[in-house]
Each structure stands twice: as structure tokens, then as C-alpha cells.
Motif scaffolding. Sequence first.
Motif, PDB file in Angstrom:
ATOM      1  N   TYR A   5      -8.246  -4.418  -9.632  1.00  0.00           N
ATOM      2  CA  TYR A   5      -7.285  -4.159  -8.564  1.00  0.00           C
ATOM      3  C   TYR A   5      -6.022  -3.482  -9.125  1.00  0.00           C
ATOM      4  CZ  TYR A   5     -10.366  -7.382  -6.205  1.00  0.00           C
ATOM      5  OH  TYR A   5     -11.495  -7.972  -5.688  1.00  0.00           O
TER       6      TYR A   5
ATOM      7  N   ARG B 241      -6.137   0.923   7.451  1.00  0.00           N
ATOM      8  CA  ARG B 241      -6.331   1.783   6.274  1.00  0.00           C
ATOM      9  C   ARG B 241      -5.690   1.233   5.002  1.00  0.00           C
ATOM     10  NH1 ARG B 241      -7.879   6.837   8.946  1.00  0.00           N
ATOM     11  NH2 ARG B 241      -7.943   7.889   6.943  1.00  0.00           N
ATOM     12  N   VAL B 242      -5.565  -0.076   4.920  1.00  0.00           N
ATOM     13  CA  VAL B 242      -5.105  -0.726   3.692  1.00  0.00           C
ATOM     14  C   VAL B 242      -6.341  -1.217   2.939  1.00  0.00           C
ATOM     15  CG1 VAL B 242      -3.801  -2.645   2.720  1.00  0.00           C
ATOM     16  CG2 VAL B 242      -2.901  -1.409   4.701  1.00  0.00           C
ATOM     17  N   ASP B 243      -6.443  -0.879   1.676  1.00  0.00           N
ATOM     18  CA  ASP B 243      -7.623  -1.231   0.877  1.00  0.00           C
ATOM     19  C   ASP B 243      -7.450  -2.627   0.289  1.00  0.00           C
ATOM     20  OD1 ASP B 243     -10.028  -1.065  -0.427  1.00  0.00           O
ATOM     21  OD2 ASP B 243      -9.303   0.244  -2.032  1.00  0.00           O
TER      22      ASP B 243
ATOM     23  N   HIS C 128      -3.494   7.132  -5.110  1.00  0.00           N
ATOM     24  CA  HIS C 128      -4.471   6.884  -4.045  1.00  0.00           C
ATOM     25  C   HIS C 128      -4.066   5.610  -3.328  1.00  0.00           C
ATOM     26  CE1 HIS C 128      -6.199   3.653  -6.535  1.00  0.00           C
ATOM     27  NE2 HIS C 128      -6.078   4.505  -7.543  1.00  0.00           N
ATOM     28  N   ALA C 129      -4.733   5.300  -2.248  1.00  0.00           N
ATOM     29  CA  ALA C 129      -4.464   4.029  -1.582  1.00  0.00           C
ATOM     30  C   ALA C 129      -4.798   2.909  -2.560  1.00  0.00           C
ATOM     31  CB  ALA C 129      -5.313   3.896  -0.319  1.00  0.00           C
TER      32      ALA C 129
ATOM     33  N   ARG D  65      -7.178  -3.902   6.790  1.00  0.00           N
ATOM     34  CA  ARG D  65      -8.200  -2.893   6.479  1.00  0.00           C
ATOM     35  C   ARG D  65      -8.411  -1.939   7.658  1.00  0.00           C
ATOM     36  NH1 ARG D  65     -11.278  -3.395   1.990  1.00  0.00           N
ATOM     37  NH2 ARG D  65     -12.997  -2.257   2.985  1.00  0.00           N
TER      38      ARG D  65
ATOM     39  N   HIS E   5      -8.723  -6.692  -0.338  1.00  0.00           N
ATOM     40  CA  HIS E   5      -9.959  -7.416  -0.609  1.00  0.00           C
ATOM     41  C   HIS E   5      -9.649  -8.887  -0.851  1.00  0.00           C
ATOM     42  CE1 HIS E   5     -12.176  -3.591  -1.292  1.00  0.00           C
ATOM     43  NE2 HIS E   5     -10.969  -3.178  -1.646  1.00  0.00           N
TER      44      HIS E   5
ATOM     45  N   SER F 244       0.818  -1.205   0.000  1.00  0.00           N
ATOM     46  CA  SER F 244       0.000   0.000   0.000  1.00  0.00           C
ATOM     47  C   SER F 244       0.857   1.262   0.000  1.00  0.00           C
ATOM     48  CB  SER F 244      -0.935  -0.004   1.211  1.00  0.00           C
ATOM     49  OG  SER F 244      -1.816   1.089   1.178  1.00  0.00           O
TER      50      SER F 244
ATOM     51  N   ARG G   3      -5.906  -0.375  -4.455  1.00  0.00           N
ATOM     52  CA  ARG G   3      -6.866  -1.438  -4.209  1.00  0.00           C
ATOM     53  C   ARG G   3      -6.130  -2.763  -4.414  1.00  0.00           C
ATOM     54  NH1 ARG G   3     -12.466  -2.190  -4.169  1.00  0.00           N
ATOM     55  NH2 ARG G   3     -13.198  -4.102  -5.213  1.00  0.00           N
TER      56      ARG G   3
END
Length: 346
Positions: free
Chosen positions: A263, A242-244, A204-205, A239, A246, A195, A207
Amino acid sequence: MSPRTDSPREGARPVVGISLGDVSGIGPEVTAAALALPRVRRALVPVVFGDGPALERFALFGTYARATPETLERPSRPTVCVVTELGEKERQPGKPTRQGGKAQYAYIQAAIEAARAGRVDALCTAPVSKEGISRAGIPFMGHTEVLAEAFGREVLMLMDGPRVRVALATNHVPLADVPRLLTVERLVAQLKLLSTSLAPVVGHAPRIGVLSFNPHAGEGGLLGREEVEFITPAIKLARRQRVDAHGPLAADGLFARVEHFPYDVVLAMYHDQGLIPAKALDFERTVNVTLGLPVPRTSPDHGTAYDIAGKGRANSVPMVEALLKAARLAPPGRSTRSRAARPGRT
């Protein structure tokens, strides 16, 4: 996404240390071919760490300054740093030797020492033979592991291609050993490194898609417990920080959507799970980037290719891409001791 080929502005070229790899492989010829291109010459000042006689086969290197690891200073012009002077039988294309195995490891170490001393701004490693180095009596699992130990850093291997980026949670380890290495703590640290490294690149952070270890993401534990015990908890914890992230995601269907990939990067659980799609999608332009080091390190995504070494058939495009990315990751005028390597598109 088309690859970019822009280079750093003239007069502000970073110094890139290039370890030559196995002199019996295609490393010398793809390095010479790549460095002969005007767009590569405009992008960087090369320092080639290798074998003196092997490099004399190429007229290009006859125009370079000469140094040894002991005399090398930060160069202002292309330079050959002569680490070995192998006999003719020890440097024949397509015929690897024990001495060649020792030599390719020596080139890596010389380049690392130059980076530590601030004489180069980035590293680009030509392909080596893990088997050849190991048979020479030097325990060796790969560049990534050597660099992590040399710089005392936790690192992450990223295959950075024009269409997908794939990072590896585990590198060169037997598949049977992977489950015990998939700890929550390790996965969370890797997700955070991904990240922070990619945020400046994507704006941006990022995905992050996290692959499962078992088929069908484990089917809720029916096909394995790794997702339940390690991967899902790591995603949830990341998450919260603040790590995006999935997942876990089944790998078999994810890469079928590459034209509309959801992603910015994918974290694969083991080597082939990540490298097979990365190489299948764009073998020539995918670059191996080591995240977490104080200097950028890149490498072309291929091996020594002994079967075609010295026959004029080796494709230099992967080496070109690796060199240009190394140059782009090493903006001049900044300290190599504190800079973190960040990947970007070539």
C-alpha cells in the motif's frame, strides 16, 4: 526506500515558521542544531517563534534578524521572532514551568498568525508538552487539533516515513471514545483527503490500506461490530468515489511485509495502532504531516525529552527531516492561502 535529502534550488527558498516548543525541553537545541546544517540553510529561510533569552544561549541565533509578532514582515533572511522573554527560572532545561506552558502555546499561535498573513509558507512545530500547556490553564489536545480549529479545516495526521506512511482516523482521544468517532461519513472524507493529497506524490491514485478496529478484522462481527457497521461500508462508498481503498485489514500482520509493502498509505483507526509501527520502523526519519491545511505543517516525531534537555545528547535528525519536508511541501511563489499541504518523501 532511502530518504531523499535534496533541497529547493538556491534563490527560491520558502519561508518556514518554526514554533520553538517547550523551552525547558529539547526544542531549542534540536532547532539550533538543525538550522546550523548547510543543507538545511540552503533549503529554507527560517523564522523561529520563541523566547528571546532562551535563544540567546545559541550563537547561531545571534546572527539572525530580530522581530516581534507585531513587527514581523515577510523575511528575506533568517529571523528570530521574540514572542516571550521568560525569566531564568522559567526557561531552565529539564525543569518545565507553568509560564513555560503558556509560552509554548503562544509560539504556536504566533506562527499560525504569520501563516495566515502570508509571512511564512510552511510551519514546523518543535515538541510541546500537552500536560504542561494544560496545567497552564489552556485546553490543549495537540497541534493537529489546534491547527484544525485555527484554519477551520478538517485535517488528517499523517506519519510520513521512508518505508511506510500511516494516517490516523482519530488522534488524541481516549481509546474508549474511538468507536463513536468511526462514522461512515468521517472515514469516507478521510479516505478522499488521503487520495487527493497523495496522488501527486505517487503519480497515481494511491492504494490505501484501511486497518480494522478489532482483532482479526472483527471476525465477521464475532469480535466487534465496527468493521461491519462503519469501516467496510466506508471502504465500499469510497471506492465508488474512485478511491483505491482496501480492507478492513488486521493490523498485526500487515506491517510484517514492510520490505514489499502493498500500500502507498495506511489509514489506522486510532493513535497507537498507527504510531507504534511508524516509530518502530523508522523513528528518526518519520515526520508528522498535517493534511488538509492551507499551509504545510510538519513536526518531528518525538517529545520534549526533559530528561536529556540541555545535556547535549538530543538527536537533531528528526528536526532536520521535519524542516526539509516543510521546505519541500512549500514551493515558493505560490499563495499560502490556497495551497493544500501535500506530503512527500524526505
